[in-house]
Design a protein around this motif. Structure first.
Motif, PDB file in Angstrom:
ATOM      1  N   PHE A 186     -17.625  93.799  15.582  1.00  0.00           N
ATOM      2  CA  PHE A 186     -17.998  94.352  16.888  1.00  0.00           C
ATOM      3  C   PHE A 186     -19.448  94.814  16.892  1.00  0.00           C
ATOM      4  CE2 PHE A 186     -18.651  98.236  19.398  1.00  0.00           C
ATOM      5  CZ  PHE A 186     -18.447  97.734  20.678  1.00  0.00           C
ATOM      6  N   TRP A 187     -19.810  95.541  15.864  1.00  0.00           N
ATOM      7  CA  TRP A 187     -21.158  96.101  15.838  1.00  0.00           C
ATOM      8  C   TRP A 187     -22.220  95.000  15.740  1.00  0.00           C
ATOM      9  CZ3 TRP A 187     -23.591  99.933  17.656  1.00  0.00           C
ATOM     10  CH2 TRP A 187     -24.889 100.205  17.241  1.00  0.00           C
TER      11      TRP A 187
ATOM     12  N   LEU B 179     -10.679  89.719  28.265  1.00  0.00           N
ATOM     13  CA  LEU B 179     -10.711  88.557  27.380  1.00  0.00           C
ATOM     14  C   LEU B 179     -12.140  88.056  27.211  1.00  0.00           C
ATOM     15  CD1 LEU B 179      -9.507  86.161  25.821  1.00  0.00           C
ATOM     16  CD2 LEU B 179      -9.075  85.038  28.001  1.00  0.00           C
ATOM     17  N   ALA B 180     -12.843  87.902  28.326  1.00  0.00           N
ATOM     18  CA  ALA B 180     -14.223  87.395  28.270  1.00  0.00           C
ATOM     19  C   ALA B 180     -15.112  88.321  27.444  1.00  0.00           C
ATOM     20  CB  ALA B 180     -14.773  87.241  29.695  1.00  0.00           C
ATOM     21  N   ALA B 181     -14.969  89.618  27.675  1.00  0.00           N
ATOM     22  CA  ALA B 181     -15.821  90.579  26.981  1.00  0.00           C
ATOM     23  C   ALA B 181     -15.527  90.602  25.482  1.00  0.00           C
ATOM     24  CB  ALA B 181     -15.615  91.976  27.574  1.00  0.00           C
ATOM     25  N   SER B 182     -14.256  90.701  25.129  1.00  0.00           N
ATOM     26  CA  SER B 182     -13.886  90.743  23.712  1.00  0.00           C
ATOM     27  C   SER B 182     -14.320  89.464  23.001  1.00  0.00           C
ATOM     28  CB  SER B 182     -12.370  90.934  23.564  1.00  0.00           C
ATOM     29  OG  SER B 182     -12.005  92.253  23.879  1.00  0.00           O
ATOM     30  N   TRP B 183     -14.117  88.362  23.688  1.00  0.00           N
ATOM     31  CA  TRP B 183     -14.475  87.095  23.062  1.00  0.00           C
ATOM     32  C   TRP B 183     -15.976  86.975  22.863  1.00  0.00           C
ATOM     33  CZ3 TRP B 183     -12.924  83.561  20.020  1.00  0.00           C
ATOM     34  CH2 TRP B 183     -13.698  82.413  19.866  1.00  0.00           C
ATOM     35  N   GLU B 184     -16.736  87.336  23.882  1.00  0.00           N
ATOM     36  CA  GLU B 184     -18.200  87.225  23.799  1.00  0.00           C
ATOM     37  C   GLU B 184     -18.743  88.031  22.624  1.00  0.00           C
ATOM     38  OE1 GLU B 184     -20.195  87.939  27.538  1.00  0.00           O
ATOM     39  OE2 GLU B 184     -22.059  88.528  26.498  1.00  0.00           O
ATOM     40  N   VAL B 185     -18.285  89.272  22.528  1.00  0.00           N
ATOM     41  CA  VAL B 185     -18.784  90.137  21.458  1.00  0.00           C
ATOM     42  C   VAL B 185     -18.280  89.661  20.097  1.00  0.00           C
ATOM     43  CG1 VAL B 185     -18.724  92.479  20.516  1.00  0.00           C
ATOM     44  CG2 VAL B 185     -19.049  92.122  22.972  1.00  0.00           C
ATOM     45  N   PHE B 186     -17.011  89.276  20.041  1.00  0.00           N
ATOM     46  CA  PHE B 186     -16.463  88.801  18.767  1.00  0.00           C
ATOM     47  C   PHE B 186     -17.203  87.565  18.277  1.00  0.00           C
ATOM     48  CE2 PHE B 186     -13.638  85.674  16.720  1.00  0.00           C
ATOM     49  CZ  PHE B 186     -13.312  86.356  15.564  1.00  0.00           C
ATOM     50  N   TRP B 187     -17.405  86.625  19.179  1.00  0.00           N
ATOM     51  CA  TRP B 187     -18.039  85.376  18.760  1.00  0.00           C
ATOM     52  C   TRP B 187     -19.491  85.602  18.321  1.00  0.00           C
ATOM     53  CZ3 TRP B 187     -16.798  81.151  16.686  1.00  0.00           C
ATOM     54  CH2 TRP B 187     -17.705  80.089  16.633  1.00  0.00           C
ATOM     55  N   ARG B 188     -20.177  86.464  19.037  1.00  0.00           N
ATOM     56  CA  ARG B 188     -21.532  86.807  18.602  1.00  0.00           C
ATOM     57  C   ARG B 188     -21.496  87.472  17.222  1.00  0.00           C
ATOM     58  NH1 ARG B 188     -25.797  90.584  18.826  1.00  0.00           N
ATOM     59  NH2 ARG B 188     -27.782  89.573  19.349  1.00  0.00           N
ATOM     60  N   GLY B 189     -20.428  88.218  16.980  1.00  0.00           N
ATOM     61  CA  GLY B 189     -20.306  88.949  15.717  1.00  0.00           C
ATOM     62  C   GLY B 189     -20.022  88.079  14.511  1.00  0.00           C
ATOM     63  N   ILE B 190     -19.545  86.854  14.725  1.00  0.00           N
ATOM     64  CA  ILE B 190     -19.222  86.011  13.556  1.00  0.00           C
ATOM     65  C   ILE B 190     -19.998  84.690  13.540  1.00  0.00           C
ATOM     66  CG2 ILE B 190     -16.864  86.952  13.401  1.00  0.00           C
ATOM     67  CD1 ILE B 190     -15.976  84.070  14.373  1.00  0.00           C
ATOM     68  N   SER B 191     -20.858  84.481  14.524  1.00  0.00           N
ATOM     69  CA  SER B 191     -21.548  83.187  14.553  1.00  0.00           C
ATOM     70  C   SER B 191     -23.034  83.328  14.203  1.00  0.00           C
ATOM     71  CB  SER B 191     -21.390  82.548  15.943  1.00  0.00           C
ATOM     72  OG  SER B 191     -21.968  83.386  16.928  1.00  0.00           O
ATOM     73  N   TYR B 192     -23.593  82.243  13.726  1.00  0.00           N
ATOM     74  CA  TYR B 192     -25.055  82.209  13.502  1.00  0.00           C
ATOM     75  C   TYR B 192     -25.758  82.202  14.845  1.00  0.00           C
ATOM     76  CZ  TYR B 192     -24.073  80.980   8.643  1.00  0.00           C
ATOM     77  OH  TYR B 192     -23.643  80.985   7.348  1.00  0.00           O
ATOM     78  N   GLN B 193     -26.930  82.817  14.882  1.00  0.00           N
ATOM     79  CA  GLN B 193     -27.598  82.891  16.179  1.00  0.00           C
ATOM     80  C   GLN B 193     -29.038  82.433  16.083  1.00  0.00           C
ATOM     81  OE1 GLN B 193     -26.578  86.983  17.801  1.00  0.00           O
ATOM     82  NE2 GLN B 193     -25.043  86.541  16.277  1.00  0.00           N
TER      83      GLN B 193
END
Lengths: 193, 193
Positions: A186-187, B179-193
């Motif tokens: 999350f963070w 769903l959209a919010a949790s997914w957006e933050v989660f995906w940013r949290g585990i993906s390369y950017q």
DNA sequence: CTCCATTTAACGAACGTTCGTAAGTTATTT
DNA sequence: AAATAACTTACGAACGTTCGTTAAATGGAG
């Protein structure tokens, strides 16, 4: 005060067995009374239940309000992580939060409408508090994003998942592992890197 | 087959009213029988309940197994988001998932031990499936991180928060927003950017 | 005739609730 | 200060109802 003792016992049995599964005789026995004596303090089972419910709701809301009025607004990481720990503390210290959770998800059918209203009420209040904080942090570039609703909902999701793990609560090690994992992702999902 | 009809009705009432709040006479009436006739098909209330529980568990587990055996392993984003949507579909299509959720969080007290074992069982199986997938994705640099347990737990947290929103289920708009919010933050949290 | 699902009948136990009553406490009047 | 009234708290007894469960009678299909 006997009515407080009764409410404490009711809280315990409603939490363990649910509304239908908890009986007035059990509750009365816990405080050394006969079930008829409960009617000297409450109008009936519904009245007792609703008073316990409102106490639990108030406790939950006031704990949240108090926490977020005392946070260091320059440090979202500490503030947000601290709230998760507060929830864990509250949950383990007294039964009210567990009771509230059970009844907000699975209310007794004949009281569903009234309870739903209370749940919507508290949810909106807590969401509003969070949304304001997130907007501040976005404005001051402490977290990423444009609209505050996204991190708000995402954070509430983390809160929910921790609450669920607490309800389910089979293992403290697993709780800490889940907390650490959810928090880390999350963070990273809302912070500049 | 009458015993299937009985189980369907039992599923419905157990889900709405919980174990203690659901009565055999209600269930029997739903399928046009007297409550005593249930005993021709089941040993008693506990037996009926446990059979409904095992059906629900099996359905939940097999849906998960089937989904993750058919995903495109090169596209974690699609696979993970698709599973969240599958859960939403399942939840809205039949009652078994809601029943399973209710009983795994708040089981009838006298069956708690047995149910807890089933919950731990299914949870571990689903976690193992996910962990293997995440390990693959980490190895092939499709997501960030070193150990697979962190994104696994974090993702399970997202799943839990969506399930909670479904149980609570007052508003489809809010569900999609969360769903959209949790997914957006989660995906940013585990993906390369 | 047999089998099996379903019925009627009945069981003890527990449920929430009401009533009348007794005791103890507090407030008001003599 | 004493006596009376009013109120609170608790309990035994009982109310009608529902619960899950068991046993025996019924009815139809193979």
């Amino acid at each position: 005060m006997k009515s407080i003792e009764i409410k404490d016992a009711a809280l315990k049995y409603f939490t363990i067995h649910g509304y239908e599964g908890a009986s007035l005789s059990q509750i009365a026995e816990e405080v050394g009374l006969k079930k008829q004596s409960i009617y000297a303090h409450f109008k009936g089972k519904d009245d007792l239940f609703l008073q316990v419910l409102r106490d639990a709701k108030e406790m939950d809301l006031s704990a949240t309000l108090q926490y977020f009025s005392n946070i260091d607004s320059k440090n979202p990481e500490k503030a947000l992580y601290g709230y998760l720990q507060l929830i864990i503390d509250l949950f383990q210290k007294d039964e009210q939060l567990k009771f509230w959770l059970r009844m907000s998800f699975f209310p007794p059918a004949h009281l569903e409408k009234g309870i739903e209203q209370e749940v919507i009420d508290i949810e909106e209040k807590e969401r509003t508090i969070l949304e304001e904080k997130f907007q501040d942090w976005i404005n001051t570039k402490l977290i990423i994003g444009d609209k505050a609703l996204t991190p708000t909902y995402a954070y509430l999701g983390v809160v929910d998942s921790i609450l669920l793990e607490l309800v389910y609560g089979n293992d403290e090690k697993q709780l800490n592992a889940k907390l650490a994992a959810s928090w880390e992702v999350f963070w990273r999902g809302i912070s500049y890197q």
